[in-house]
Every structure is written in C-alpha cells, then in structure tokens.
Motif scaffolding. Structure first.
Motif, mmCIF file in Angstrom:
data_model
loop_
_atom_site.group_PDB
_atom_site.id
_atom_site.type_symbol
_atom_site.label_atom_id
_atom_site.label_comp_id
_atom_site.label_asym_id
_atom_site.label_seq_id
_atom_site.Cartn_x
_atom_site.Cartn_y
_atom_site.Cartn_z
ATOM 1 N N HIS B 3 0.843 -1.203 0.000
ATOM 2 C CA HIS B 3 0.000 0.000 0.000
ATOM 3 C C HIS B 3 0.879 1.254 0.000
ATOM 4 O O HIS B 3 0.578 2.234 -0.684
ATOM 5 C CB HIS B 3 -0.925 0.019 1.220
ATOM 6 C CG HIS B 3 -2.018 -1.007 1.143
ATOM 7 N ND1 HIS B 3 -2.866 -1.283 2.181
ATOM 8 C CD2 HIS B 3 -2.393 -1.823 0.135
ATOM 9 C CE1 HIS B 3 -3.729 -2.210 1.809
ATOM 10 N NE2 HIS B 3 -3.452 -2.563 0.582
ATOM 11 N N THR B 6 2.300 1.769 -3.393
ATOM 12 C CA THR B 6 1.240 2.269 -4.282
ATOM 13 C C THR B 6 1.035 3.768 -4.071
ATOM 14 O O THR B 6 0.914 4.539 -5.031
ATOM 15 C CB THR B 6 -0.082 1.522 -3.995
ATOM 16 O OG1 THR B 6 0.146 0.133 -4.135
ATOM 17 C CG2 THR B 6 -1.180 1.951 -4.953
ATOM 18 N N LEU B 7 1.045 4.177 -2.804
ATOM 19 C CA LEU B 7 0.837 5.598 -2.488
ATOM 20 C C LEU B 7 2.027 6.444 -2.939
ATOM 21 O O LEU B 7 1.861 7.549 -3.467
ATOM 22 C CB LEU B 7 0.603 5.771 -0.986
ATOM 23 C CG LEU B 7 -0.773 5.293 -0.493
ATOM 24 C CD1 LEU B 7 -0.795 5.160 1.023
ATOM 25 C CD2 LEU B 7 -1.866 6.244 -0.940
ATOM 26 N N LEU B 238 -8.833 13.486 -1.786
ATOM 27 C CA LEU B 238 -8.352 13.168 -0.438
ATOM 28 C C LEU B 238 -9.424 12.399 0.329
ATOM 29 O O LEU B 238 -9.117 11.458 1.066
ATOM 30 C CB LEU B 238 -7.985 14.468 0.298
ATOM 31 C CG LEU B 238 -7.338 14.278 1.664
ATOM 32 C CD1 LEU B 238 -6.001 13.566 1.546
ATOM 33 C CD2 LEU B 238 -7.136 15.612 2.361
ATOM 34 N N GLU B 239 -10.685 12.796 0.158
ATOM 35 C CA GLU B 239 -11.766 12.113 0.867
ATOM 36 C C GLU B 239 -11.821 10.643 0.460
ATOM 37 O O GLU B 239 -11.986 9.769 1.298
ATOM 38 C CB GLU B 239 -13.107 12.791 0.585
ATOM 39 C CG GLU B 239 -13.212 14.151 1.251
ATOM 40 C CD GLU B 239 -14.607 14.742 1.168
ATOM 41 O OE1 GLU B 239 -15.589 13.989 1.158
ATOM 42 O OE2 GLU B 239 -14.706 15.980 1.118
ATOM 43 N N THR B 240 -11.657 10.403 -0.850
ATOM 44 C CA THR B 240 -11.660 9.015 -1.328
ATOM 45 C C THR B 240 -10.486 8.257 -0.712
ATOM 46 O O THR B 240 -10.640 7.142 -0.223
ATOM 47 C CB THR B 240 -11.544 8.984 -2.865
ATOM 48 O OG1 THR B 240 -12.629 9.735 -3.401
ATOM 49 C CG2 THR B 240 -11.592 7.571 -3.397
ATOM 50 N N LEU B 241 -9.323 8.902 -0.738
ATOM 51 C CA LEU B 241 -8.105 8.268 -0.213
ATOM 52 C C LEU B 241 -8.277 7.878 1.251
ATOM 53 O O LEU B 241 -7.896 6.795 1.683
ATOM 54 C CB LEU B 241 -6.942 9.257 -0.368
ATOM 55 C CG LEU B 241 -5.530 8.713 -0.245
ATOM 56 C CD1 LEU B 241 -5.249 7.693 -1.330
ATOM 57 C CD2 LEU B 241 -4.525 9.860 -0.339
ATOM 58 N N LEU B 242 -8.899 8.786 2.016
ATOM 59 C CA LEU B 242 -9.028 8.553 3.456
ATOM 60 C C LEU B 242 -10.079 7.507 3.798
ATOM 61 O O LEU B 242 -10.140 7.049 4.934
ATOM 62 C CB LEU B 242 -9.359 9.870 4.168
ATOM 63 C CG LEU B 242 -8.270 10.951 4.126
ATOM 64 C CD1 LEU B 242 -8.765 12.249 4.733
ATOM 65 C CD2 LEU B 242 -7.025 10.488 4.851
ATOM 66 N N THR B 243 -10.931 7.154 2.817
ATOM 67 C CA THR B 243 -11.924 6.113 3.105
ATOM 68 C C THR B 243 -11.487 4.752 2.566
ATOM 69 O O THR B 243 -12.234 3.781 2.638
ATOM 70 C CB THR B 243 -13.299 6.468 2.487
ATOM 71 O OG1 THR B 243 -13.133 6.718 1.096
ATOM 72 C CG2 THR B 243 -13.904 7.680 3.152
ATOM 73 N N LEU B 244 -10.263 4.672 2.030
ATOM 74 C CA LEU B 244 -9.741 3.382 1.581
ATOM 75 C C LEU B 244 -9.244 2.602 2.803
ATOM 76 O O LEU B 244 -8.861 3.197 3.811
ATOM 77 C CB LEU B 244 -8.589 3.596 0.589
ATOM 78 C CG LEU B 244 -8.959 4.262 -0.740
ATOM 79 C CD1 LEU B 244 -7.716 4.508 -1.577
ATOM 80 C CD2 LEU B 244 -9.958 3.414 -1.509
ATOM 81 N N PRO B 245 -9.239 1.266 2.707
ATOM 82 C CA PRO B 245 -8.813 0.466 3.861
ATOM 83 C C PRO B 245 -7.302 0.492 4.059
ATOM 84 O O PRO B 245 -6.598 -0.487 3.801
ATOM 85 C CB PRO B 245 -9.314 -0.939 3.515
ATOM 86 C CG PRO B 245 -9.404 -0.966 2.040
ATOM 87 C CD PRO B 245 -9.709 0.427 1.601
ATOM 88 N N VAL B 246 -6.805 1.630 4.465
ATOM 89 C CA VAL B 246 -5.365 1.779 4.687
ATOM 90 C C VAL B 246 -5.157 2.750 5.857
ATOM 91 O O VAL B 246 -5.960 3.673 6.042
ATOM 92 C CB VAL B 246 -4.672 2.265 3.378
ATOM 93 C CG1 VAL B 246 -5.253 3.564 2.894
ATOM 94 C CG2 VAL B 246 -3.187 2.396 3.542
ATOM 95 N N ASN B 247 -4.114 2.478 6.639
ATOM 96 C CA ASN B 247 -3.851 3.317 7.821
ATOM 97 C C ASN B 247 -3.547 4.751 7.422
ATOM 98 O O ASN B 247 -2.897 4.990 6.406
ATOM 99 C CB ASN B 247 -2.624 2.786 8.582
ATOM 100 C CG ASN B 247 -2.980 1.605 9.436
ATOM 101 O OD1 ASN B 247 -4.095 1.535 9.949
ATOM 102 N ND2 ASN B 247 -2.052 0.673 9.565
ATOM 103 N N ARG B 248 -3.943 5.680 8.287
ATOM 104 C CA ARG B 248 -3.628 7.093 8.035
ATOM 105 C C ARG B 248 -2.105 7.308 8.059
ATOM 106 O O ARG B 248 -1.568 8.117 7.314
ATOM 107 C CB ARG B 248 -4.293 7.987 9.080
ATOM 108 C CG ARG B 248 -5.827 7.895 9.066
ATOM 109 C CD ARG B 248 -6.409 8.674 7.899
ATOM 110 N NE ARG B 248 -7.754 8.208 7.538
ATOM 111 C CZ ARG B 248 -8.884 8.664 8.044
ATOM 112 N NH1 ARG B 248 -8.863 9.612 8.915
ATOM 113 N NH2 ARG B 248 -10.045 8.191 7.655
#
Lengths: 239, 436
Positions: B3, B6-7, B238-248
């Motif tokens: 992840h 990917t980021l 950013l909103e989409t990114l923050l709702t993905l199953p990945v730690n902040r």
C-alpha cells in the motif's frame, strides 16, 4: 439483518451543532435515502459514517463494526462517493481504477476488479485518456465504477447525480439500481426528489440536524397526504 | 508495505509533471550555462595572444626585445610586416582571422627610449562585438604589452647601470622596491601566501551556493507539496483516499516519502547544474586550501547530504501540516509563504555573515529554523565546529519526527476536512492564516 445502526448520533463544530441526535437503521440490501435542505446534516452524517469525521457522541455500527472503535474495519466494508468528487487528473481512467484496486486485492482478482470497473464506467477507448480530459458525466461514471468495482457491502453516495445532464443522470441511476439488485446496501443523499422516490426503499427526512420523518416513499406520501416526495419534503420541513 | 509503494507511486505521478519538472530543469540549465560562461571567460583571459605585427623599427634594440617577449609568450602572429604600407594589411588580417589586435611599433621606438623619451607602439584592437565576452578578449594582449613594458623598463635600467648612470643592482628591485608577502589569519589558522579574498572566493560554495540550493529546493518543493494537497482537497480525491482500507500513518508516510523522493530528485538536478557552475568558478580560486584542512572528505559530504535530506523532510513535514489547513488550491498558494520565508531568512543571513560571528539571539533564531543547518554545514565541517553539526542534525531529526507526528494526528482529526475549529479560527493563528 441491520447493515447500519445509527445510535443517538451528535456532531458539533465548536458551538455549531451539525447533527443533533439522530437514530435510524438501514437493512441489508436496502437503498436508503437521506433527504433534507442544505446544511441539514446529511453530508456530515455520510462523512462520519465514512470515518472521515469523528462523532461528538453516539455511534454508528456498519455490519456490527463501530466507526468510533473500528474505523479501519469499517473502511473495508464501505465505499464512499463524495459530492463533486474528482479523480487524479494526471492518471488515465484505467490507471485510476488500477490505483484503487491495489488497496483491495492482488493478482488475478485485481485484474478482474479493474475489468469490472472498466465495464461499469463504460468509457470505451477513453478509459486510457487522462482524467482531466473527461466531461463531468464521464468522471462521475468513472467514480461510480471506482466505488462499486470493489463489491462493497455498503455504498455511501452523496448527491450522486448532482450537476449531471438528464442522460448521464439516468445512466447513473440505472447503475445504482443494478448495484442494489446485486445486494449492495446503499445509503444516499440527494436533492432530486424524483431520484429519491425512484431509487430508495426507505427515506429519512433530516432538518436542522434532526430526523423529522422516516419510512418508505409510499408511507411518507400517505402520512403527509402528498402526491409525491417533493410535497412530503416541503410539508415535513414546514411543520 | 505494498500500500505504501502504491501511495508513493501515486505521489510521484502527481508531483512529477512537466509543469513541476521543467522550471527545475531550466533553472539548473541556467546555472550550468552561467558556469560555462565563467569558464569561457577564464579560458579567454588565459588564452595565448593572437596578433598581427608591423615593426617599423626593425633593427632597433627595443623592438627586438618586443619580438622576444612576443615569442616567449607563444603569441600567434597572423601577419608580420616592416613597411608602413603593411599597416592596412595587418588590420585586415586581424579582422579576417578574428585576431585580438594589430600592433604597430613606431619607426623611432628604440631611439626614443634610448634618448629618454617615450617609445611608440600603436594598438588596433579588434572589437568583435559590444558584449562582455568581447571586452575580455583583449586581456591576453594587455598582458603581453604589460610584459613588454616591464622588460623594456628592466632593459633600460640595465643599460643605465652598464653606462654607470646607476649603481649596479637588480632592475626589478628598482621598479618594485617592496616585496609583499600576504598571510591570512582565520580562526586558529595562519594561511601563508593566501589573501583573504582568495579564502572568500573559495568559501563561496559554502556561503552562497549550498544555501542557495537548499533555499530554492525548499521554496519550490514547498509550493508543489502544499498546492498538491490543496488540489487534492479541492478535487475531493483526499476524501476518497481517506476512506480506503489503509492506515492514516501509511497515507502520511506515502505522501512524505513520495515528496521526499521528488525533493531529492530536484536537489540532484540542481546539484548537477551547480557542479557545472562550480567548475567554472574553481578556475578563479588558484589556492589549494586542503593543506589547511579546508576540504570536505567523503564522510563530510555524507553529513552534508544527510542534513540536506533532513532539511527536505522537515520542509515536507511543515508543508503537510500547512497543507492540511489548505481548503483549496488558492489558499494553498498563500500557505507556501511562511515556508518560503523560513528558507529565505537563513539564506540571506549566512550569505552575509558567518554563523559563529552572529549575536547569540540571532544564532538561536537561526538554529530553530531547521533549514539553517545544511546551509552552514560545510562551513562548520571545515572549521571543525562538530558540536554545531551534531546538535543541528539531532534537532533536524527531532523536528522531522515532531512534524510527522503532528501530521498523522491531523490526518486522524476533523481539521483535515473541516479546516480549523471555531476556537482556533477565531484565534491568532486562524487570523494570521486567514482561514475560514
């Protein structure tokens, strides 16, 4: 089975109260609509449910997972599509779907997920064009595809057809209908009362942070003696 | 871990666009060409003279001496004549060959000098243009004429000694009776046969170029990162990114590492441009400072590199904190100002003054700014101020850690999406940043 249980949810921004203690449930496989005037608290509710904002008090359970205590687990179940959302402009539509898919699965499954996303987006050869060359309708189709290609258990759609022309809006509504038929639970907000009546199994009318009415479109029309949901909305808010 | 990659890849794609890379490459090319220009000027000054000569005093002692000097200077003579009609040909030859000058030795040159009068040499300078380069190209001939003058003076004095008009002594001791030996005191060192301006010229890398490099990278990177965050908010990606199953924490790390790679890449591009610039400058620093320990070894360069990486990480941490408050691209642009300010202050201060020579309060203020440390690192390493080096590195590391922790906290809070809360908004920071 309850897909979502909202329990006495409050949300404040400093002294301003955004949502003032709402409770409702959404059943598995249901399309549930949140309607209300601007600033009523719809988007705040959806954002908290999406784990983007914290709760001031109360809780929301998505398939039994608390947004307060298990936000990461909730994020595995949900898919959120914000109002007027965009995609990364320097990526092509395909690259964007590939980017998202990498957070959900790997290998052949991932390829199948992207294929599914491309089929939902139905952008033809333009799927390989940069996102910043897309029209608003094309971008919305791509984002809908992004939201449902992962086969989420719970989809949260905020003003999903806002700003789209009639043709694009109708296509998006059909996609949502298909999603519901596949068993995805959907919570959506909209200002389009025709859309709400067409798509939703049940509705909650929210005004000034409180739920003022809840039920199926038919129940609500009967309760308010209205011919359509728009009349229900205006009468409920006026009372 | 996948992840995170990917980021990072996504960040690189977002940040490395023609619009962000081109200005960096262009600036590096400007530096490189400035170095090339300086190098060309040096080469031009050091070039052997190319002249045409008309000797109307053939057979004279001093015109013979003139020709001897011309020969010793390895000058290229494109035309030699001894008739007055040859002057026109000499001028034409100089123009045709692009030579520097035509030199005409007057018919009474030697006899005039012998009589105690002025000798006569006429110079026709070949001005190829009105630019800086064209004026410098006269230098080799100026140097040749200066040597002719000196040798002529010595020969004249020698002839006066031979005639008994002067005591027997070295002619050079008459024309230059004082011999200067310049030594420079710097810190505990005594640098023999070195003038202060030579030291300053040598130290220019530390006092100007390295701080300039760091300032430019931080200012440009700050603008790119904060704007990118502003756009991410404006486009709601950013909103989409923050709702993905990945730690902040993974999201923050991805942004930070992706941006750091871009920062280092930009710094690398600048470094290449700078190295060309430096190659041009080194020709002007004829002294070897390594015997005074004023030379950076591999370890020293590694320390400077590490401090630069830390400075970039500090800048990124600050950018991400500021970027968290940027609700859109427009606000993001104004938020780059404080970061730029923090990079510009130490740049200007260390350009004009040595850190150690500053008042304690100014030193303290500069120390707090994390970008100061790599700017003064080379100077401190050469002067052996290791305490300042290590305390600076430790401070930078702590600063980076603190900004990352604050950023992760911001990414977990509502502020990222809602902006500053009511309390903060009405407070001095909110007013300062004009956030709503």
């Amino acid at each position: 089975m309850d897909a979502l249980v909202v329990k006495d949810f409050h949300k404040s921004y400093g002294k301003h109260v955004g949502v003032d203690g709402i409770s409702f449930t959404v059943k598995h496989g249901e399309v549930f609509g949140l309607i209300g005037p601007n600033g009523a608290g719809k988007t705040t509710t959806l954002r908290v449910l999406s784990t983007l904002l914290s709760v001031s008090s109360g809780d929301m359970l998505v398939y039994g997972r608390s947004v307060v205590d298990e936000p990461k687990e909730v994020r595995k179940i949900i898919s959120y599509l914000p109002e007027d959302a965009g995609a990364y402009k320097h990526l092509s539509g395909r690259q964007y779907l590939e980017f998202i898919s990498k957070f959900f699965t790997t290998g052949d499954d991932r390829e199948r997920m992207v294929e599914r996303g491309m089929a939902i987006a139905d952008l033809g050869e333009r799927i390989d064009s940069k996102v910043d060359t897309y029209s608003k309708g094309m971008t919305r189709r791509l984002l809908i595809a992004r939201a449902i290609m992962t086969r989420p258990k719970f989809a949260i759609l905020d003003e999903v057809t806002s700003g789209l022309d009639v043709i694009n809006a109708a296509e998006i509504r059909n996609i949502i209908k298909d999603m519901a038929r596949e068993g995805v639970t959907i919570l959506l907000s909209s200002h389009n009362m025709f859309e709400v009546e067409y798509l939703c199994d049940r509705l909650a009318l929210i005004d000034e942070g409180r739920i003022v009415a809840e039920g199926t479109p038919e129940e609500l029309k009967r309760r308010y003696g209205a011919a359509n949901i728009e009349e229900v909305f205006t009468r409920a808010v006026a009372s | 871990m996948s992840h995170l990659f990917t980021l990072i890849k996504k960040e690189l794609r977002e940040l490395l666009t023609p619009a962000t890379v081109l200005p960096i490459v262009l600036l590096a090319l400007i530096f490189a060409s400035m170095g090339g220009l300086t190098g060309n000027l040096e080469e031009s000054v050091a070039a052997e003279p190319e002249v045409a000569i008309v000797n109307l005093d053939e057979g004279g002692n001093y015109s013979a001496l003139f020709m001897e000097v011309v020969q010793q200077a390895n000058a290229t003579v494109v035309l030699y004549g001894n008739q007055s009609d040859d002057v026109g040909d000499a001028v034409a030859a100089v123009k045709d060959n692009g030579s520097m000058a035509a030199l005409v030795i007057g018919p009474d040159h030697s006899s005039s000098i012998e009589k105690g009068e002025h000798g006569n040499i006429t110079v026709y300078w070949n001005m190829k243009g009105t630019g800086l380069m064209n004026s410098v190209s006269t230098a080799p001939v100026e140097l040749l004429l200066a040597v002719v003058e000196r040798e002529t003076t010595h020969a004249l004095i020698q002839s006066m000694i031979d005639d008994g008009q002067l005591d027997d002594r070295e002619p050079g001791n008459i024309t230059a009776p004082i011999s200067y030996s310049s030594n420079t005191l710097l810190g505990d060192m005594v640098m023999e046969d070195i003038r202060p301006e030579q030291v300053s010229s040598f130290m220019m890398t530390q006092n100007f170029l390295m701080p300039l490099l760091i300032m430019i990278v931080i200012v440009m990177l700050g603008g790119i990162i904060i704007s990118s965050m502003g756009q991410e908010k404006e486009n709601k990606t950013l909103e989409t990114l923050l709702t993905l199953p990945v730690n902040r924490t993974t999201i923050v790390s991805g942004k930070l590492l992706g941006s750091a790679i871009v920062g280092l890449l930009f710094a690398g591009i600048y470094m290449m441009g700078m190295s060309y610039y430096m190659d041009g400058l080194t020709a002007t620093a004829p002294v070897d400072m390594s015997e005074y320990g004023m030379e950076l070894g591999t370890l020293d360069l590694a320390i400077v590199g590490a401090m630069m990486v830390l400075a970039i990480l500090c800048a990124l941490g600050l950018c991400m904190i500021f970027g968290a408050f940027a609700k859109n691209y427009k606000v993001a642009q104004s938020l780059t100002i404080p970061i730029s300010f923090l990079a510009v202050i130490p740049f200007f201060v260390v350009m004009f003054a040595d850190f150690k020579s500053l008042p304690a309060l100014v030193q303290a203020v500069l120390f707090i700014i994390p970008f100061t440390h790599p700017m003064i690192a080379m100077d401190n390493l050469m002067m052996g101020h290791m305490g300042l080096i290590f305390s600076g590195m430790a401070y930078q590391a702590l600063f980076t850690l603190a900004t990352i922790m604050v950023t992760v906290r911001l990414y977990k809070s509502d502020i990222l999406l809602t902006g500053l809360g009511t309390t903060l908004r009405s407070g001095p920071l909110g007013k300062l940043l004009r956030l709503r």
